[in-house]
Design an enzyme around this catalytic site. Structure first.
Site, short mmCIF file in Angstrom:
data_model
loop_
_atom_site.label_atom_id
_atom_site.label_comp_id
_atom_site.label_asym_id
_atom_site.label_seq_id
_atom_site.Cartn_x
_atom_site.Cartn_y
_atom_site.Cartn_z
N ILE A 166 -4.42 -3.68 0.81
CA ILE A 166 -4.63 -4.84 1.69
C ILE A 166 -3.30 -5.55 1.92
O ILE A 166 -2.99 -5.97 3.05
CB ILE A 166 -5.66 -5.80 1.06
CG1 ILE A 166 -7.03 -5.11 0.96
CG2 ILE A 166 -5.77 -7.08 1.87
CD1 ILE A 166 -8.08 -5.94 0.27
N GLY A 184 -10.48 -1.72 -0.24
CA GLY A 184 -10.78 -2.66 -1.31
C GLY A 184 -9.64 -2.90 -2.28
O GLY A 184 -9.59 -3.93 -2.97
N GLU A 185 -8.69 -1.99 -2.34
CA GLU A 185 -7.57 -2.13 -3.27
C GLU A 185 -6.61 -3.19 -2.77
O GLU A 185 -6.20 -3.19 -1.60
CB GLU A 185 -6.87 -0.78 -3.42
CG GLU A 185 -5.80 -0.77 -4.49
CD GLU A 185 -5.15 0.60 -4.62
OE1 GLU A 185 -4.02 0.69 -5.13
OE2 GLU A 185 -5.78 1.59 -4.18
N SER A 186 -6.22 -4.11 -3.65
CA SER A 186 -5.39 -5.26 -3.25
C SER A 186 -4.03 -4.83 -2.72
O SER A 186 -3.50 -5.43 -1.78
CB SER A 186 -5.23 -6.21 -4.43
OG SER A 186 -4.59 -5.55 -5.52
#
Length: 1404
Positions: free
Chosen positions: A619, A614-616
């Site tokens: 990603i 979930g952490e940008s």
């Protein structure tokens, strides 16, 4: 054929020559006759065609006459002209027909066939004419114009025109067409056909097949049969095509199919048409059938067409064989298109289609398995395993199971599955899954068994027998087998598929087993990883699955290919910014092949393996790595940079969320998506069509961003593309044969479930055939388990022994016997269990407990033969001649032939033979009414178990197996697991167990020292049981132990350790309870007497002598045994040969024990005391010979070290032995019988006289006095005083006084004998005071009213000693020597009357 024709021509010439012998009549040669026959045939066919054409023109009754022209002139004049012209040439050929251009006689018929106005009947006749020409082979491949002619036939057939007529006539023509098509490809000239022509033939035939679907059944059958013939003929030539290429021209694999035109020069039609036809056949699997219901149409696969296609595909593969592998395009068709369709429709078809699919894959496996490794795995995973599992119809399950079983019946299938898949960390465990699936489907929960359970059971039996048969072939397995399971000793990359030294079989087997061990550890690491990420990675290091420090590639492969990993944890790890994590991400991405994929397909494949964090920032890192990989492998030049890929990936993920998140109300449109992605490709737009396709794909099918653990059971095009890409770089399928180590490892993976399934089926079935198959399967399991799978063998025995009904301790004998007599299962289970004990005893461990329990129950039921129930009798019987066995019920059995014991193969083995005999015995016996006949029948069954062989052949047992057998027997003898109804039953059972222990011990006496320490520990252990009863256990044990002891001593090569071990156990047993000696004394003394009489020279250890003599002493005190004990001891001591420094002290103790007994005759006691005294001569002899007596080279105990050796060889050892002797005589002087006391004192006097040559030092002398003389005087004085205080004990007191007097005299004599060495000792002053004190005590003894005679003796003795001391100047009055003063003072107290006589100087 050419050679045959030359021969025919030669025969014709000979015939012409031979005709010259007769009248000159012109005769036709064979060749001319043949030519004439062809001419007649052609003439007939031409006439038939013309006649049919004329008849059709004149008929008016034909209901279709409105469509037929009334006159002959309407036909094309050229047709009749060509036919008539051919007729004019038929009988006037200018040359042989086979040299004539075939077009000359084919063209008229082909013109008729292609004409629009000719009636169907004429067309049919023309087709028949062409068929005859083809069958008679009027022309062949060497005939000029043959190529054009045969191609013209194909053209004519494909352009065949029919006038409108009745369906029957049309069907007849179509059948003729089919016959001609088949005739073309079967003709020798068919090799001249090109690829296009062959494809045309097949296409034409299939058109007839399609048309026949709406026609009669006969036409349809003929059309399909012809299609089958065409496929068979075409693909049967494929291996020949390869041979042609190898012999001459370059193969199609090298030139490529595009360059191959299939002309005459290249050998006719070839692989290109086979490829096209096969592709066409594969496309038939996709034919759908549209059905309309309630206004809506549905598409379903056409099962009839699929079956037809599968039949043709099977034929093509069967006839082409492994030749397909030489044609890459054809092989790729099978690898890709065909397998995809087979897997896709395998889960969506009827049982019949599924059965054909299984047959097709099996055929491919036979010929092409080296090229279909991943495809075969996918077929099992996505089709067979899925269909065979619960939830499908029973019919489909049965078909899938039958397909699996068909594979398993292939000789090397299961081992190849194990090597290629189960031992590959990147693949599924196909063999293990097959075994577990069969076990799961076969496992019954109730009775009776269903057909599906029986089928699965038979499949399991096939696997087990296959493994067992191949394990048997390895003779020297035990010596070469490595550890199981194999240990991973060092780090080796687990993704490497190729062995460094693959040519060496041993190295390859080790490599395969190592990979299997790695795979097991990887799965365990995955389990740890899901619980705790750090523990999982640490476990990888501990088990050498990753290097230390970790290698990124190993971690990447772990995350990529380990099934069941937590995908959330994988995503978090890959997105971490650490240096190692970034390197792992690179290696992880490198495992993908995105070649040929569009972006959304590649992204789906990538994100399916983990959950995107979930952490940008995480990603960003992951998508950046993916974009670089996709950009490098893109098949087109759509993207100008990896940045464009990265931006579009983000856009696709956002689009996916927008389209498929229910919380988003306003969805993005296609135009908005395109507008959002403008100018991202290096400042330019991406192709609109490309973006539209991506939008539609995402909108219709969401990308799974939050993947779950596990794999899908569906195969889709995306996953299939990935599989094909992976297959291109994977090692080929490994072909291998069975190896014993691999077979054992294979069975180990399914052993537990297999044994449980066999046991459950045996329990729930009542069919004799299945019961016997179960037993045979059990034997096969035992064969495999004997090589390193001892736990499985124990489990097998435990599972089946419960069916014998003999292990229920709470069932009465009558209940057990009734169940055993009236049910086939208990008898079969009993026979099977004991047969395993006979055949595989060397590998049994804990299973011996079950066998022993069954054996004891049979003993109580009196069903054991006498050779087992009384092993002593069996051991003494002759083994040279066959004997009848007798049971406890005195029933005689005939001997079992030796060939019923063991065999060389499973079919003819002794186990199966014995069960055949068992079956015949069952079938031949009528229903038994009387209990006596039932009992005898049971006895015959037990006789077949050959229980006595287990005991007699125990020498073949391994050490561990022997230990477990002994443990089971010892524990059973101690009552563990047993329930006794009466004390008599307990005693019989314990005695039987110890008889068996004794029997196996005697049989293994050659390795006694290796196993008996454990047996002794078991005896110590059972003695600590809470409810242990020592009396029956120890009593029976002593009987057996002495038998073993005698056997050991009878062996001239008996080991010292063995002697110590057996006496250690004997000592343990008789010390368990005081009552044991009372009940066993006779046996003990008898055995010891035999030892001392026959084997004294073989007693080599101090422990042995000590135990034997001590036991003889304590056991001989009983009135029943004292005579035997005394005689044995007297014989031992009289001989003197076997008396050594090692056993001397124990012999003296034993002799004293007997001599002091009141029940011993006086003469025997005297004899023993004399022998004890005479033994001083031995001590003198040993002293003079430098301590080299017969026992000087014998160790003291098993722990004898340097201390024991120094004790024997020290200068004081002989003195110590003399002290032991003297002490024994001293103790003898204290007994109640006066004769023995006095004799003992006299003997002691003799011994001291002989001991003068032992070289006693001053210290020795002091020591001897303290331990012997002083002790004897003190004890006698005490007893004398004690008797004086008793009433009516004057006689005893006087008797004791006499002995005391002798002791005092002995004291004086010994003192004077050793005066010189005594005086030299620094402690002589103290010693002399001791002498004076005892003289004083004797002088002043208070005997009550009785007057002591010692007052007269003591002065005399004192006078002797003091005079001697003076004479030797030991007692001299001088300054500094207080000895004189002490003596003077003491004399005044002891005997004042001697003062003046002995010390006149003091008076002066």
């Amino acid at each position: 054929m050419a050679k045959a024709r030359d021969q025919n021509e030669g025969e014709e010439e000979e015939e012409n020559n031979s005709s010259s012998c007769g009248p000159k009549v012109k005769k036709l040669t064979k060749r001319k006759k043949k030519e004439l026959g062809i001419s007649c045939m052609l003439n007939t066919e031409v006439g038939a065609v013309i006649a049919v054409m004329r008849r059709s023109s004149n008929t008016t009754t034909d209901p279709y006459s409105q469509f037929v022209s009334p006159s002959e002139e309407i036909y094309d004049s050229t047709l009749l002209y060509s036919l008539k012209s051919l007729r004019s040439l038929i009988f006037n050929p200018q040359r042989e027909w086979r040299t004539v251009d075939p077009s000359i006689y084919l063209s008229p018929f082909l013109d008729v066939i292609q004409s629009d106005e000719i009636p169907a009947s004429a067309t049919g006749v023309a087709l028949s004419a062409i068929l005859k020409i083809l069958k008679l082979e009027i022309f062949d491949e060497k005939t000029p114009g043959a190529k054009e002619a045969i191609n013209s036939i194909i053209t004519g057939i494909t352009n065949c025109r029919l006038e409108i007529t009745d369906p029957a006539s049309e069907d007849a023509v179509l059948m003729r067409v089919l016959q001609v098509l088949a005739g073309i490809v079967k003709n020798r000239a068919s090799v001249l056909l090109n690829d296009h022509s062959v494809c045309t033939i097949v296409n034409t035939c299939f058109q007839v097949v399609q048309k026949s679907a709406s026609r009669g059944d006969l036409l349809q059958r003929n059309a399909r049969h012809t299609m089958h013939e065409l496929i068979q003929t075409i693909f049967a030539r494929l291996p020949e095509i390869d041979q042609v290429r190898e012999d001459g021209e370059q193969s199609t694999d090298q030139t490529g199919f595009d360059d191959y035109d299939g002309n005459l020069d290249s050998g006719g039609y070839g692989a290109r048409c086979a490829i096209d036809i096969f592709h066409f056949l594969c496309s038939l699997l996709n034919v759908v059938e549209i059905t309309e219901t309630d206004g809506s149409s549905t598409q379903n696969s056409d099962e009839d067409v699929q079956l037809f296609a599968l039949v043709l595909i099977n034929s093509a593969i069967e006839l082409s064989g492994d030749g397909i592998g030489n044609h890459p395009k054809l092989l790729r068709l099978i690898q890709d298109d065909l397998f995809y369709h087979l897997i896709y429709y395998g889960t969506r078809s009827s049982p019949l289609v599924l059965s054909m699919i299984c047959s097709t894959v099996l055929n491919i496996y036979h010929f092409l398995r080296r090229s279909i490794r991943l495809q075969l795995e996918a077929f099992f995973v996505f089709v067979l395993f899925r269909v065979a599992s619960w939830g499908n119809s029973p019919q489909l399950q049965e078909v899938a199971l039958e397909g699996i079983i068909s594979f398993c019946r292939q000789p090397t299938f299961i081992v190849e599955m194990y090597v290629n898949y189960d031992c590959d960390p990147l693949c599924r465990n196909i063999f293990e899954d097959i075994g577990r699936l069969l076990c799961k489907q076969a496992f019954p929960l109730s009775s009776p068994l269903t057909s599906l359970q029986i089928q699965a059971f038979q499949g399991l039996i096939v696997i087990v027998h296959n493994l067992a048969d191949n394990v048997e072939e390895e003779n020297d397995y035990s010596s070469s087998k490595g550890s199981y399971p194999l240990e991973i000793s060092e780090y080796k990359p687990f993704w490497i598929e190729k062995c460094d030294n693959g040519d060496d079989l041993e190295s390859w087997i080790k490599f395969v087993r190592l990979r299997k061990a790695q795979k097991k550890k990887i799965l365990i690491a995955g389990n740890h990883f899901n619980r705790d990420e750090k523990k999982g990675l640490e476990y990888l290091k501990i088990t050498n699955l990753v290097s230390d420090p970790p290698e990124p590639k190993s971690l990447a492969y772990f995350y990529r290919y380990t099934p069941g990993l937590d995908k959330i944890a994988i995503g978090d790890y890959l997105g971490d910014p650490g240096e190692l994590h970034i390197q792992v991400l690179k290696e992880f991405t490198a495992t993908f092949d995105f070649s040929g994929m569009i972006l959304d397909t590649a992204l789906r494949t990538f994100l399916e393996t983990f959950r995107l964090p979930g952490e940008s920032q995480k990603i960003h890192r992951i998508l950046e790595e993916f974009s670089e990989k996709f950009y490098d492998q893109q098949s087109s030049e759509i993207f100008v940079s990896k940045d464009a890929v990265f931006i579009l990936c983000y856009s696709l993920i956002m689009l996916n969320t927008d389209q498929h998140n229910p919380q988003v109300k306003k969805k993005m449109t296609e135009e908005e998506f395109i507008r959002n992605n403008r100018a991202i490709n290096g400042g330019k737009d991406l192709p609109r069509e490309y973006l539209c396709d991506l939008f539609q794909s995402i909108a219709n099918n969401a990308i799974t961003l939050f993947g779950q653990s596990g794999s899908s059971l569906e195969i889709d095009p995306r996953r299939w593309i990935e599989l094909i890409s992976k297959a291109k770089v994977m090692e080929a399928f490994i072909l291998c044969d069975f190896e014993c180590q691999l077979a054992t490892d294979m069975f180990a993976s399914i052993a537990g479930t297999s044994v449980a399934t066999l046991a459950a089926i045996f329990e729930h079935t009542d069919e004799d055939d299945i019961l016997h198959e179960c037993v045979e399967g059990m034997f096969s399991v035992a064969k495999i388990s004997q090589f390193g799978l001892e736990d499985t063998l124990d489990e097998l025995l435990a599972s089946f022994c419960k069916f014998t009904t003999l292990l229920n301790p709470y069932a009465s004998a009558e209940e057990t016997l009734y169940a055993f007599s009236n049910d086939l299962k208990p008898r079969m289970a009993t026979l099977a269990a004991f047969t395993i004990g006979n055949k595989f005893g060397k590998s049994i461990r804990g299973g011996w407990r079950n066998i022993v329990d069954c054996l004891l129950k049979l003993k109580r039921l009196k069903l054991l033969p006498q050779s087992v129930s009384e092993p002593n009798i069996a051991s003494t019987s002759s083994t040279d001649h066959p004997t009848h066995s007798k049971s406890e019920s005195v029933v005689l059995f005939p001997p079992v032939p030796s060939d019923h014991v063991y065999g060389s193969s499973r079919q003819s083995s002794g186990m199966i033979g014995r069960f055949s005999q068992f079956l015949s015995l069952e079938s031949s016996e009528d229903s038994m009414v009387h209990s006596g006949s039932e009992f005898e029948h049971n006895l015959k069954i037990i006789q077949q178990c050959q229980i006595e062989n287990i005991l007699n052949n125990s020498t073949n047992l391994s050490e561990e197996s022997l230990l477990n057998l002994g443990r089971s027997l010892i524990f059973a003898a101690a009552g563990k697991g047993q329930k006794f109804s009466t004390p008599v039953e307990e005693e019989e059972t314990v005695g039987f167990c110890w008889d068996l222990i004794t029997t196996i011990t005697l049989a293994n006496i050659h390795r006694f020292s290796t196993f008996w320490p454990f047996f002794h520990d078991y005896q110590l252990l059972v003695a600590q049981f809470p409810l242990f009863s020592p009396c029956p256990f120890a009593e029976k044990a002593i009987v057996g132990l002495f038998k073993v002891c005698l056997k050991l001593l009878a062996s001239c090569q008996s080991e010292k350790i063995s002697e110590e071990l057996i006496f250690k156990s004997i000592n343990l047993m008789w010390k368990l309870d005081k009552e044991i000696l009372d009940s066993c004394c006779e046996l003990i003394v008898q055995a010891l007497g035999k030892i001392f009489t026959e084997y004294p020279a073989n007693l080599q250890t101090q422990t042995g002598w000590k135990s034997a003599l001590h036991l003889l002493s304590v056991a001989g005190r009983h009135p029943e045994t004292n005579d035997q004990g005394v005689e044995a001891l007297i014989m031992l001591m009289s001989d003197g040969i076997h008396v050594s420094r090692m056993n001397y002290a124990y012999i003296m103790d034993c002799a004293f024990g007997y001599a002091a007994l009141k029940i011993i005759p006086l003469d025997k006691s005297w004899q023993l005391i004399d022998l004890m005294s005479d033994s001083t001569n031995l001590l003198v002899q040993w002293f003079k010979n430098g301590y080299s007596d017969p026992g000087s080279n014998i160790s003291t105990t098993s722990n004898s070290s340097e201390d024991g050796s120094k004790t024997f060889n020290s200068s004081s050892f002989t003195t110590n032995l003399f002290v032991k002797l003297a002490d024994a005589l001293r103790k003898s002087s204290l007994v109640r019988r006066e004769e023995i006391r006095n004799h003992a004192v006299s003997a002691l006097r003799r011994s001291f006289k002989l001991a003068d040559e032992l070289g006693f030092t001053s210290s020795n002398c002091i020591n001897v006095f303290n331990l012997v003389i002083f002790a004897m005087v003190d004890d006698l004085h005490e007893k004398m005083v004690e008797y004086s205080r008793r009433e009516n004990a004057e006689r005893e007191m006087r008797s004791m006084e006499g002995t005391f007097k002798m002791a005092m005299e002995l004291l004086t004599e010994v003192f004077l004998q050793f005066l010189e060495p005594l005086s030299q000792n620094s402690g002589f002053r103290t010693f002399w005071q001791g002498v004076l004190r005892r003289m004083d005590t004797s002088m002043k003894v208070n005997l009550g009213d009785n007057q002591s005679r010692l007052q007269e003796l003591v002065p005399v003795l004192l006078k002797k000693m003091i005079i001697e001391m003076k004479e030797k100047e030991i007692l001299v009055r001088q300054e500094g020597n207080d000895l004189w003063e002490i003596t003077y003072v003491q004399i005044q107290w002891i005997v004042p009357s001697l003062k003046e006589e002995l010390f006149p100087e003091e008076e002066l």
